[in-house]
Enzyme design. Structure first.
Site, short mmCIF file in Angstrom:
data_model
loop_
_atom_site.label_atom_id
_atom_site.label_comp_id
_atom_site.label_asym_id
_atom_site.label_seq_id
_atom_site.Cartn_x
_atom_site.Cartn_y
_atom_site.Cartn_z
N HIS A 56 35.40 23.97 40.12
CA HIS A 56 34.64 24.81 41.05
C HIS A 56 33.67 25.67 40.25
O HIS A 56 33.91 25.97 39.07
CB HIS A 56 35.57 25.71 41.85
CG HIS A 56 36.43 24.97 42.83
ND1 HIS A 56 37.09 25.60 43.84
CD2 HIS A 56 36.74 23.64 42.94
CE1 HIS A 56 37.77 24.72 44.56
NE2 HIS A 56 37.58 23.52 44.01
N GLU A 58 33.12 28.80 40.28
CA GLU A 58 33.72 30.03 39.73
C GLU A 58 34.54 29.74 38.48
O GLU A 58 34.49 30.52 37.51
CB GLU A 58 34.64 30.69 40.78
CG GLU A 58 33.95 31.05 42.07
CD GLU A 58 34.06 29.98 43.15
OE1 GLU A 58 34.19 30.36 44.33
OE2 GLU A 58 34.03 28.77 42.82
N CYS A 89 40.45 29.91 42.96
CA CYS A 89 39.44 30.68 42.23
C CYS A 89 39.71 32.17 42.32
O CYS A 89 39.50 32.91 41.35
CB CYS A 89 38.05 30.35 42.75
SG CYS A 89 37.55 28.64 42.38
#
Length: 153
Positions: A56, A58, A89
């Protein structure tokens, strides 16, 4: 630069990264991490490219920021992300002891900062300041259109 202008400035950078993800047929999420008014990390979702469900925006940006600061702690950093971080996250952000998270649009199904769960209530680490709704319409439009197009295929 005023606070609202600053938040919009960094969110526009995150939106540019989300657009890059979209161009690569990834879920369009972009993230920048700011330290002392300077972008020290920036990333977009790369789950499909890397064949890694943890890739992801993040997560990638957190790793970059830790490397840049040579520290596992990001205490004086702000995370700007187009969509509310998912639970995975959110926990990672919390463990890094980030100062604040600023996101555009909420993510009701998996959001970790108030939509599904509020990570701050779990007392994993010190509370993170949360601000949402920065360029919300732009952030929501990008991701909603992505999923509308996917359903059509």
């Amino acid at each position: 630069m005023g606070l609202v202008k600053k938040e919009e400035y960094f969110m526009r950078k995150a939106l540019g990264l989300a657009q890059r993800a979209l161009d690569e047929e990834e879920v369009p999420v972009g993230c920048v991490i700011v330290y002392k008014e300077k972008v020290i990390a920036q990333a977009y979702n790369q789950v499909e490219r890397l064949k890694d469900c943890t890739a992801h925006a993040e997560m990638i940006a957190l790793t970059q920021a830790e490397s840049f600061l040579q520290s596992k702690w990001l205490k004086n950093c702000s995370v700007y992300v187009t969509i509310e971080p998912c639970l995975m996250c959110a926990v990672a952000i919390s463990l890094c002891r980030v100062k604040e998270v600023i996101f555009g649009a909420s993510q009701p199904k998996v959001g970790g900062f108030g939509s599904l769960v509020d990570i701050n209530t779990l007392k994993i680490s010190p509370r993170i300041r949360i601000k949402s709704g920065i360029l919300e319409d732009d952030c929501r439009f990008l991701i909603q259109n992505f999923f509308k197009e996917r359903r059509r295929k």
